[in-house]
Design an enzyme around this catalytic site. Structure first.
Site, mmCIF file in Angstrom:
data_model
loop_
_atom_site.group_PDB
_atom_site.id
_atom_site.type_symbol
_atom_site.label_atom_id
_atom_site.label_comp_id
_atom_site.label_asym_id
_atom_site.label_seq_id
_atom_site.Cartn_x
_atom_site.Cartn_y
_atom_site.Cartn_z
ATOM 1 N N ASP A 1 -0.211 -1.537 2.673
ATOM 2 C CA ASP A 1 0.789 -0.863 1.859
ATOM 3 C C ASP A 1 0.861 0.590 2.347
ATOM 4 O OD1 ASP A 1 2.684 -0.198 0.011
ATOM 5 O OD2 ASP A 1 1.638 -1.095 -1.702
HETATM 6 C C1 BGC Z 1 4.920 -0.099 -2.450
HETATM 7 C C2 BGC Z 1 5.326 -1.272 -1.597
HETATM 8 C C3 BGC Z 1 6.561 -0.917 -0.812
HETATM 9 C C4 BGC Z 1 6.263 0.303 0.028
HETATM 10 C C5 BGC Z 1 7.439 0.737 0.891
HETATM 11 C C6 BGC Z 1 4.814 1.204 -1.652
HETATM 12 O O1 BGC Z 1 4.710 2.299 -2.495
HETATM 13 O O2 BGC Z 1 3.710 -0.362 -3.104
HETATM 14 O O3 BGC Z 1 5.571 -2.380 -2.410
HETATM 15 O O4 BGC Z 1 6.979 -1.997 -0.042
HETATM 16 O O5 BGC Z 1 5.926 1.385 -0.825
HETATM 17 O O6 BGC Z 1 8.445 1.281 0.145
#
Ligand code: BGC
Length: 759
Positions: free
Chosen positions: A687
């Site tokens: 993530d």
């Molecule tokens: C989230 C993810 C997301 C990523 C990109 C993160 O803060 O937890 O689910 O895909 O950001 O935006």
């Protein structure tokens, strides 16, 4: 986009769950005038906030205008009042900052509403109650979160006082307290969730006559404290998963059915259906049921057939009942019927034996109960299995290192706990040997040669120097200029050298409710994950994601960062709206449907967030302490189902640590279980800016820990070529704590995915 929205509107109608409908309060009769109350009739919550919902749309429907557009007459004075009032009291957005939008919005003072006058014109009040939800912000037990605010209660009370009929519609991201239904004697109650940009139209469709056919994918308990995780949800640095495998209805139906207000799978319709079972048979390890559904009411509608298995007594505690399959009929007119053939493999009856480390099905008498929800026993069929079967031998992975106790049953009304099997001692960091490919330098092989089958991937890889490999294992973002503007990540060709080798830069963007572009570009906003699941319509979900896949192709995006498959462990988790259900099979089946939809267009999705990411508070450091059994049977199970039912090429690890190790560098989860046991051979990404390593010593720079654990790509650097995040990949290679083989293994997984994409 148009095509996505047509399917989205259908899902926004099919996902609506009707929980009450006294004296056929709904549908609205032709010419029935309504008094529409609650600001969310105008300020409709179409989706969540944060990465999983912030899609820029060309327009958004709302409940008031959709009802009017569909011929419903609303009280004009109230309409004027709310229009003016919402204009004067705009939605509080928390300054537009991430995670700062309040979960509820102020409502007008009840005394100011022209209710008495409205009641002269209309017998029916429709009260809209709204909540928002989003990333990095959990809900809470209190007014405006789990409970109604004083203003919302006052609105319902006044509606009850002045109107003959009161209909409550809940424009919310997940289940909330429902105690007020009895208190205010509400006639009809509908969860309309957050239905995407076409959601207002869908509400109008259902209020005016399309029969609701959504069913709950979570249990609604009488009180928040009744949820088995409620005592172990609020830790600041860790949460012990003491309820273990008894999540949601697995807990309630086994130990305390009386604590349920609306059971899992429940939902009413405008018509009546009769479900009968014609036969059960078993062949080749699969169970096959023939089920007949007949519409015995006076209106058209769809019914959901839910099949649950009641296992025989076994050597370990097991839930009384578990969903094994479901199917939805087409629209059946009055008197119409449909035979559904429902098939599922025996492995769906299995459980994880954490004494002998295997997935097993015990011999004995299994009862299949078939009906409209987890409580309904429209019919039951039994099947005797004559021998124990080990579905899969496993190795012990994922056990916690600190002792705690888990629920195993109840005795004389009191919960009985037992110690969770823990690892005797913290083992040395686990690693898997990774054969090294000898460096050859540039031999003129381009990635396209591999794509076209003219060269082997290993020969291509052999040309890449360590610097190139390290760079390949960095995603770039957000908004990298190497791909179309506004995306979450670019990966692959993130340096000039990699581009020279013919590695294209491909784009990934959020997900899951539509395409999120930070530069303002527009896309279709579809219903939240919970609502899609509440349709119980796999085909429809597949269709929506194939349409989203079409939008991806038009927008030059190859990878969707979704869907989310985390389990609804507790109703207060801020991102539940992105996820499907408290049930692993429902979550896995919906994830598979979404994946198949995307795959059909040659683009791919990413299942996220692995694993046990069930709370937003302190989300990068909050340690989920969970048993090996609950990990396999509940939290990782949706991935197993998605792998069984579709093709999955990419996974995203979570922010949180699991059993003391950050998810993105958790060998036991990534390699031990997901790769080696479940056979996943795709790409694993972190993530965004996740910590890596063990609790206490984790950092965003420890990519060596990710690579050793079997993860592949770190998200994200502002410049991959310059190692802007300062990762330790190359340093670790030099000091020997990371092997070239481990780095090449990750690079290979990334390239395999890129080769497979349409770019
Ligand atoms: C989230 C993810 C997301 C990523 C990109 C993160 O803060 O937890 O689910 O895909 O950001 O935006």
């Amino acid at each position: 986009m148009k095509m996505t929205l047509a399917a989205a509107r259908q899902a926004a109608a099919e996902g609506i769950v009707m929980l009450e409908n006294k004296n056929n309060a709904l549908p609205l009769k032709r010419g029935e005038k309504i008094a529409l109350l609650g600001r969310c009739q105008i300020d409709y919550n179409a989706g969540g906030t944060g990465s999983g919902g912030s899609v820029n749309t060309e327009y958004k429907t709302d409940i008031l205008s959709s009802l009017k557009r569909n011929g419903v007459e609303t009280d004009e004075k109230l309409e004027k009042f709310y229009t003016r009032w919402t204009r004067r009291h705009p939605i509080e957005t928390g300054g537009g900052m991430w995670a700062s939008r309040p979960l509820f919005q102020r409502e007008p003072e009840i005394l100011k509403l022209p209710l008495r006058r409205a009641a002269k014109n209309a017998d029916t009040a429709v009260v809209v109650i709204g909540r928002s939800s989003g990333e990095e912000q959990d809900s809470y037990f209190g007014p405006g979160g789990w409970l109604l605010t004083e203003a919302e209660r006052a609105t319902l009370k006044a509606a009850r006082k002045y109107f003959k009929k009161v209909i409550a519609i809940l424009n919310v991201p997940g289940v909330i307290d429902m105690g007020w239904v009895g208190e205010f004697d509400i006639d009809a109650v509908l969860y309309i969730w957050q239905g995407g940009q076409e959601g207002g139209e869908a509400v109008a469709d259902v209020l005016t006559g399309i029969s609701p056919c959504g069913r709950l994918t979570d249990t609604i308990a009488v009180r928040y404290a009744d949820y088995p995780s409620s005592a172990d949800f609020g830790g600041d640095d860790r949460n012990f998963y003491r309820e273990d495998i008894f999540v949601g209805y697995r807990y309630f139906e086994t130990f305390c059915p009386e604590k349920v207000m609306y059971p899992f799978g429940f939902g009413l319709s405008y018509t009546e259906f009769e479900i009968s079972c014609n036969s059960v048979s078993m062949s080749g390890g699969s169970v096959s049921l023939r089920v007949n559904v007949k519409n015995i009411g006076g209106t058209s509608g769809k019914e959901v057939v839910q099949v649950y298995a009641v296992p025989p007594k076994s050597r370990l505690p097991r839930p009384e009942i578990a969903l094994v399959e479901f199917a939805k009929t087409e629209t059946l007119g009055p008197g119409g019927s449909e035979e559904l053939v429902i098939k599922f493999p025996l492995s769906r009856l299995s459980y994880y034996d954490d004494k002998n480390f295997c997935l097993r099905v015990d011999k004995g008498l299994y009862k299949f109960v078939i009906g409209k929800n987890v409580r309904d026993r429209s019919c039951a069929i039994s099947l005797e299995l004559y021998k124990d079967e080990v579905i899969r031998k496993c190795k012990s992975f994922g056990a916690p290192t600190e002792p705690f106790e888990r629920l195993r049953g109840f005795k004389n009304g009191e919960p009985v706990y037992e110690p969770v099997p823990v690892r005797a001692s913290e083992p040395a960091e686990r690693r898997k040997p990774a054969p090294e490919i000898e460096f050859t330098g540039d031999r003129g092989i381009k990635l396209n040669d591999v794509k076209l089958g003219k060269a082997a991937l290993d020969d291509f890889l052999a040309q890449l120097a360590s610097e190139d490999l390290a760079c390949l294992c960095r995603g770039e973002g957000m908004g990298s200029s190497r791909v179309r503007p506004g995306t979450g990540t670019a990966f692959g060709g993130v340096s000039d050298r990699l581009l020279d080798f013919g590695v294209p830069a491909v784009a990934g963007t959020d997900g899951p409710s539509g395409l999120r572009f930070d530069n303002g570009d527009k896309a279709a906003l579809v219903p939240i994950g919970t609502m899609l699941a509440c349709t119980w319509n796999k085909r429809l979900v597949q269709e929506i994601y194939s349409r989203i896949g079409g939008e991806m192709l038009e927008n030059h995006v190859e990878l969707l960062l979704g869907p989310g498959v985390n389990i609804h462990r507790n109703p207060l988790c801020g991102r539940n709206f992105e996820y499907f259900s408290e049930d692993p099979y429902m979550s896995g089946a919906m994830a598979a449907a979404a994946m198949s939809g995307l795959n059909s267009k040659g683009v791919r999705g990413v299942l996220k967030h692995i694993a046990a990411n069930n709370r937003e508070h302190n989300r990068k450091r909050l340690n989920s302490v969970v048993s090996e059994r609950a990990l396999r049977e509940i939290y990782l199970k949706p991935i197993e189902y998605a792998l069984e039912l579709s093709e999955v090429k990419a996974l995203m690890t979570a922010y949180n640590p699991v059993n003391g190790v950050q998810s993105g560098s958790n060998y036991d989860i990534i390699t031990g279980i997901i790769r080696d046991e479940l056979g996943f051979d795709g790409m694993v990404m972190t993530d965004w800016w996740a910590y890596l390593g063990k609790c206490g010593g984790a950092s965003t720079k420890n990519t060596a820990a990710m690579l050793r654990a079997g993860g592949d790509i770190y998200m994200v650097h502002s410049s991959a070529a310059n190692n802007s995040g300062g990762d330790n990949t190359l340093v670790s290679l030099k000091d020997g704590s990371l092997s070239l083989g481990e780095l090449q293994r990750a690079a290979k997984n990334i390239l395999k995915l890129i080769i497979d994409l349409k770019y």
